[in-house]
Design a protein around this motif. Structure first.
Motif, short mmCIF file in Angstrom:
data_model
loop_
_atom_site.label_atom_id
_atom_site.label_comp_id
_atom_site.label_asym_id
_atom_site.label_seq_id
_atom_site.Cartn_x
_atom_site.Cartn_y
_atom_site.Cartn_z
N THR A 56 0.65 -1.26 -0.17
CA THR A 56 -0.02 -0.18 0.07
C THR A 56 0.78 1.33 -0.08
OG1 THR A 56 -1.61 -1.26 1.16
CG2 THR A 56 -1.86 1.21 1.19
N CYS A 57 1.87 1.23 0.86
CA CYS A 57 2.92 2.26 0.81
C CYS A 57 3.44 2.49 -0.50
CB CYS A 57 3.89 2.07 1.88
SG CYS A 57 3.21 2.27 3.44
N ASN A 58 3.95 1.45 -1.13
CA ASN A 58 4.65 1.70 -2.50
C ASN A 58 3.77 2.21 -3.44
OD1 ASN A 58 7.13 0.96 -1.37
ND2 ASN A 58 6.90 -1.32 -1.60
N MET A 59 2.43 1.67 -3.49
CA MET A 59 1.43 1.85 -4.27
C MET A 59 0.96 3.61 -4.14
SD MET A 59 -1.10 -1.26 -4.35
CE MET A 59 -2.32 -0.33 -5.08
N LEU A 60 1.23 4.10 -3.04
CA LEU A 60 0.86 5.72 -2.92
C LEU A 60 1.96 6.45 -2.85
CD1 LEU A 60 -1.46 5.20 0.42
CD2 LEU A 60 -2.28 5.56 -2.17
N CYS A 61 3.22 6.07 -3.12
CA CYS A 61 4.31 6.78 -3.15
C CYS A 61 4.37 7.27 -4.56
CB CYS A 61 5.90 6.15 -2.87
SG CYS A 61 7.17 6.82 -2.81
N PRO A 62 4.45 8.85 -4.64
CA PRO A 62 4.54 9.33 -5.91
C PRO A 62 5.82 8.78 -6.51
CG PRO A 62 4.08 11.06 -4.44
CD PRO A 62 4.45 9.79 -3.60
N GLY A 63 5.85 9.03 -7.99
CA GLY A 63 7.30 8.55 -8.76
C GLY A 63 8.34 9.11 -8.48
N CYS A 107 9.21 10.24 -5.69
CA CYS A 107 9.67 10.08 -4.26
C CYS A 107 10.15 8.84 -3.80
CB CYS A 107 8.54 10.45 -3.38
SG CYS A 107 7.70 11.97 -3.50
N LEU A 108 10.92 8.62 -2.73
CA LEU A 108 11.38 7.49 -2.30
C LEU A 108 10.80 7.29 -0.71
CD1 LEU A 108 13.13 4.85 -2.65
CD2 LEU A 108 15.04 6.26 -1.63
N CYS A 109 10.01 6.13 -0.69
CA CYS A 109 9.35 6.12 0.62
C CYS A 109 9.57 4.60 1.17
CB CYS A 109 7.79 6.31 0.23
SG CYS A 109 7.01 7.13 -0.69
N ASN A 110 9.96 5.02 2.45
CA ASN A 110 10.49 3.76 3.40
C ASN A 110 9.84 3.93 4.57
OD1 ASN A 110 12.14 1.62 4.35
ND2 ASN A 110 13.78 2.81 4.23
N SER A 111 9.05 2.90 5.10
CA SER A 111 8.61 2.85 6.46
C SER A 111 7.73 4.16 6.50
CB SER A 111 9.55 2.90 7.46
OG SER A 111 8.98 2.71 8.71
N ASN A 112 8.17 4.89 7.49
CA ASN A 112 7.38 6.34 7.75
C ASN A 112 8.21 7.43 7.27
OD1 ASN A 112 9.56 6.23 9.49
ND2 ASN A 112 8.28 6.83 11.21
N ASN A 113 9.20 7.31 6.35
CA ASN A 113 9.73 8.53 5.71
C ASN A 113 9.46 8.61 4.36
OD1 ASN A 113 11.14 8.63 8.43
ND2 ASN A 113 12.91 7.30 7.70
N ALA A 114 9.65 9.66 3.72
CA ALA A 114 9.36 9.98 2.25
C ALA A 114 10.46 10.93 1.88
CB ALA A 114 7.90 10.41 1.84
N LYS A 115 11.12 10.72 0.98
CA LYS A 115 12.21 11.77 0.16
C LYS A 115 11.87 11.88 -1.35
CE LYS A 115 16.75 13.18 -0.20
NZ LYS A 115 18.41 12.64 -0.02
N LYS A 127 0.27 15.16 -2.67
CA LYS A 127 -1.15 14.78 -2.06
C LYS A 127 -1.15 13.60 -1.60
CE LYS A 127 -2.65 19.23 -2.95
NZ LYS A 127 -2.69 20.15 -1.86
N GLN A 128 -0.90 12.77 -2.31
CA GLN A 128 -0.49 11.16 -2.21
C GLN A 128 0.48 10.99 -1.61
OE1 GLN A 128 -3.37 9.45 -2.16
NE2 GLN A 128 -4.62 11.24 -2.98
N LEU A 129 0.68 10.37 -0.29
CA LEU A 129 1.65 9.69 0.31
C LEU A 129 1.33 8.64 1.13
CD1 LEU A 129 3.68 13.07 1.49
CD2 LEU A 129 4.51 11.49 -0.25
N PRO A 130 2.28 7.72 1.51
CA PRO A 130 1.83 6.76 2.68
C PRO A 130 1.16 7.40 3.66
CG PRO A 130 4.00 6.29 1.61
CD PRO A 130 3.61 7.68 1.25
N VAL A 131 0.02 6.50 4.28
CA VAL A 131 -0.57 7.15 5.58
C VAL A 131 0.17 7.49 6.71
CG1 VAL A 131 -2.44 6.84 6.96
CG2 VAL A 131 -2.66 6.15 4.89
N LEU A 132 1.20 6.50 6.75
CA LEU A 132 2.17 6.61 8.27
C LEU A 132 3.36 7.55 8.14
CD1 LEU A 132 1.98 2.75 8.98
CD2 LEU A 132 0.66 4.43 9.87
N THR A 133 3.21 8.31 7.18
CA THR A 133 4.61 9.22 6.93
C THR A 133 4.58 10.18 7.87
OG1 THR A 133 4.57 8.91 4.30
CG2 THR A 133 6.02 10.73 5.10
N SER A 134 5.65 10.33 8.54
CA SER A 134 5.90 11.21 9.66
C SER A 134 7.10 12.03 9.38
CB SER A 134 6.26 10.38 11.07
OG SER A 134 7.41 9.53 10.84
N LEU A 135 7.95 11.68 8.52
CA LEU A 135 9.20 12.43 7.94
C LEU A 135 8.92 12.61 6.41
CD1 LEU A 135 11.75 14.04 8.48
CD2 LEU A 135 12.81 11.76 8.21
#
Length: 639
Positions: free
Chosen positions: A22-29, A31-39, A50-58
């Protein structure tokens, strides 16, 4: 049983894998999403995704084309705690941009194009702990900009264009522990601007345009550990301005415009570890300046206008290990007890000063010193006891001074010395240098620049290395000589000097009508010979040479002359020939008029020679042409 087990296993795998899918599906192209981090990085980003993994804290955005944080940019990010937008083109923040994310604990907006901020734009962030606004174009900060940020602990406003700050701008930041105001254009700070920051541990005000520090400005900073106010334009310090900083460990005052420092300025700071006051125009220091600083390990005091310093300057720094006391181009003398109370000092730099003399006991208590820089001063001589206490010294640099000699036993107690530099000094290679020359020969592995330790005088020793000298070449064993003495006053055309290793000598002259006294230089021995001769015939004089330093107004004898030496009168330009065991020496007088006359005669003779050569060539040409004409007439007679 096996079927039931396999079903349970697949269910477990799906449950654990689904959130990641689910996280990977919501991560924009972008961006790099890992656990609760998104860069998210790149030019394609113009707004917060607008669309980021729900648990993103950073969330970190870097090198984007995002120019505005609008009112809804951070909407629907309920779990977001740390937001960073750096190295982008951000120039505008909507006044209500952070109302939709009051839970944020960290906001980093470094390296953007922000030139202004809406008043109280960060006030909704009641949980904010870190705020980074460095490396922007901010020219002013509203007095109520940080109102409501009672939990803020770190604030970075460095590398902006701030020229002033309101006296109450930090009033509500009672929990602030880090404040960086460096690299701005601040000219003056209100005296009460830091009074509410009682928990502040690090205060950076370096690289500004501060001209004065207001009295009492640091009075409430009782927990301050580091205060950096270097690279300003401060011309004076208020008395006791640092006295409340009992927990201070690091203080930098370097690169200001201080000419004097008030008495006892650095008292009541027993925890101080590092103090820098270099690159100031200091003319003098008070006798009472440094308080009890047992933890001080490094001290920088260079590039000043000091000519000397108080003898007790380092007396309270018993733990000092490194002292950089160089590049003071007017520092000419040091008190004899200056290093009395720094028994743990390991490295001492006194290079590039104007030191002419060092007291014989200056370093006597530095028993743990391992590195000593004395190069590029104007030291003319050193006592044989100067390095006597330095039993652990490994490196000594004496390059580029005005040393002509050193005592032969000056390094006798430095048994572990492994790195010695002596080049760049005008060594005088006469008998008195034999001691250090012998030491260099026996310790070639220690003198790293031995091939550049060159004799500058006397003339006949120039370009020789000091280590290559031998006693017999320095006349150290000569005690007597015979001389036939002639000077212009005695009206004798020449005199003969015979050197040997005997204990007496005979001198004779011809036709000397009066009594004269003449002094001749021979290496390091001196002899004054009185001649009392009748007008009728020469007489012999018996002379014993005392082993003292010779001084002369005319003649310096080369150490290679061991036989009879015939000397013609004159102070300079020596010429000699060896004939039948005797060396005949004559001198060309160096008077300006005579030298000019001789030069003119030399040029005239050269010119006449050239003229005669050209005339001869012309005559040969005419003669050859005439012969050709006669030959032609003979071979073809007329008619």
């Amino acid at each position: 049983m096996d079927s039931h087990f396999r079903g349970t296993l697949w269910t477990t795998l799906i449950l654990f894998t689904l959130p990641h899918l689910t996280c990977n599906m919501l991560c924009p192209g972008s961006c790099l999403c890992n656990s609760n981090n998104a860069k998210c990085v790149g030019d394609t980003i113009t707004d917060i995704p607008k669309q980021l993994p729900v648990l993103t804290s950073l969330l970190r955005l870097d090198q984007t084309k995002m120019k505005i944080i609008n009112e809804q940019s951070l909407a629907n990010k309920k779990l977001l705690l740390r937001f960073s937008l750096t190295r982008s083109q951000l120039h505008t923040i909507h006044p209500r941009a952070f109302h939709v994310a009051p839970q944020l604990k960290s906001v980093k907006l470094s390296s953007n194009d922000l030139s202004a901020l809406p008043a109280r734009v960060f006030s909704p962030l009641i949980a904010l702990e870190e705020l980074y606004l460095d490396r922007n174009q901010l020219e002013s900060i509203a007095p109520d900009m940080f109102k409501g940020l009672v939990r803020l602990q770190g604030l970075d406003l460095s590398h902006n264009r701030l020229s002033s700050l309101a006296s109450h701008v930090f009033y509500e930041l009672k929990n602030l522990t880090f404040l960086n105001l460096g690299w701005n254009s601040i000219k003056k700070l209100p005296p009460t601007i830091f009074h509410n920051l009682t928990n502040l541990g690090n205060l950076m005000i370096y690289n500004n345009e501060l001209e004065v520090l207001e009295a009492g400005i640091f009075d409430e900073l009782v927990n301050l550990v580091a205060l950096k106010i270097h690279q300003n334009q401060i011309t004076s310090l208020p008395p006791q301005v640092f006295w409340s900083l009992r927990n201070l460990e690091n203080l930098t005052l370097s690169s200001n415009r201080l000419q004097t420092i008030p008495e006892k300025s650095f008292y009541n700071m027993p925890k101080l570890i590092q103090l820098t006051i270099y690159n100031n125009q200091l003319l003098s220091l008070p006798d009472q300046l440094m308080g009890h600083m047992p933890d001080m390990t490094v001290f920088y005091l260079y590039n000043t206008n000091l000519t000397t310093v108080p003898g007790n300057l380092f007396a309270n720094m018993s733990g000092l290990q490194k002292l950089n006391f160089h590049l003071n181009i007017k520092l000419r003398e040091l008190p004899s007890d200056l290093f009395c109370c720094v028994p743990n000092l390991k490295q001492l730099s006194l290079k590039y000063n104007d030191l002419h003399y060092l007291h014989p006991q200056l370093f006597s208590r530095l028993t743990t010193l391992s590195v000593l820089f004395l190069n590029d001063n104007k030291l003319q001589s050193l006592s044989d006891t100067l390095f006597q206490g330095l039993e652990q010294v490994l490196s000594v640099n004496l390059k580029n001074n005005t040393l002509k000699n050193l005592p032969g036993d000056i390094f006798l107690s430095n048994t572990v010395l492994s790195d010695l530099l002596l080049s760049g000094n005008p060594w005088n290679c006469v008998c008195s240098i034999s001691g250090i020359a012998k030491w260099i020969r026996h310790n070639e592995h220690v003198v790293l620049d031995k091939d550049d330790v060159i004799c500058h005088s006397p003339t006949y020793q120039q370009l020789r290395t000091v280590g290559s000298l031998r006693d017999e070449e320095l006349f150290c064993d000569v005690t007597t000589f015979r001389t036939y003495l002639s000077t212009r006053e005695l009206m004798t055309p020449f005199h003969t000097i015979s050197t040997s290793e005997q204990t007496s000598g005979v001198a004779s002259t011809t036709a000397m009508p009066t009594t004269r006294s003449t002094t001749i230089q021979l290496a390091t021995q001196q002899v004054t010979i009185q001649t009392n001769t009748p007008t009728a015939k020469p007489s012999a004089l018996h002379t014993t040479i005392p082993p003292t330093t010779l001084q002369s107004h005319t003649t310096t004898l080369s150490p290679t002359f061991h036989d009879t030496l015939v000397v013609e009168q004159g102070p300079e330009f020596v010429h000699h020939n060896l004939l039948k065991g005797s060396v005949y020496v004559w001198f060309l007088p160096s008077g300006a008029a005579l030298t000019g006359l001789l030069m003119f005669c030399h040029i005239l003779l050269v010119a006449v020679g050239l003229f005669l050569i050209l005339a001869a060539m012309f005559c040969m040409y005419r003669l050859n042409k005439t012969m050709d004409e006669l030959k032609a007439e003979f071979e073809h007679p007329p008619g």
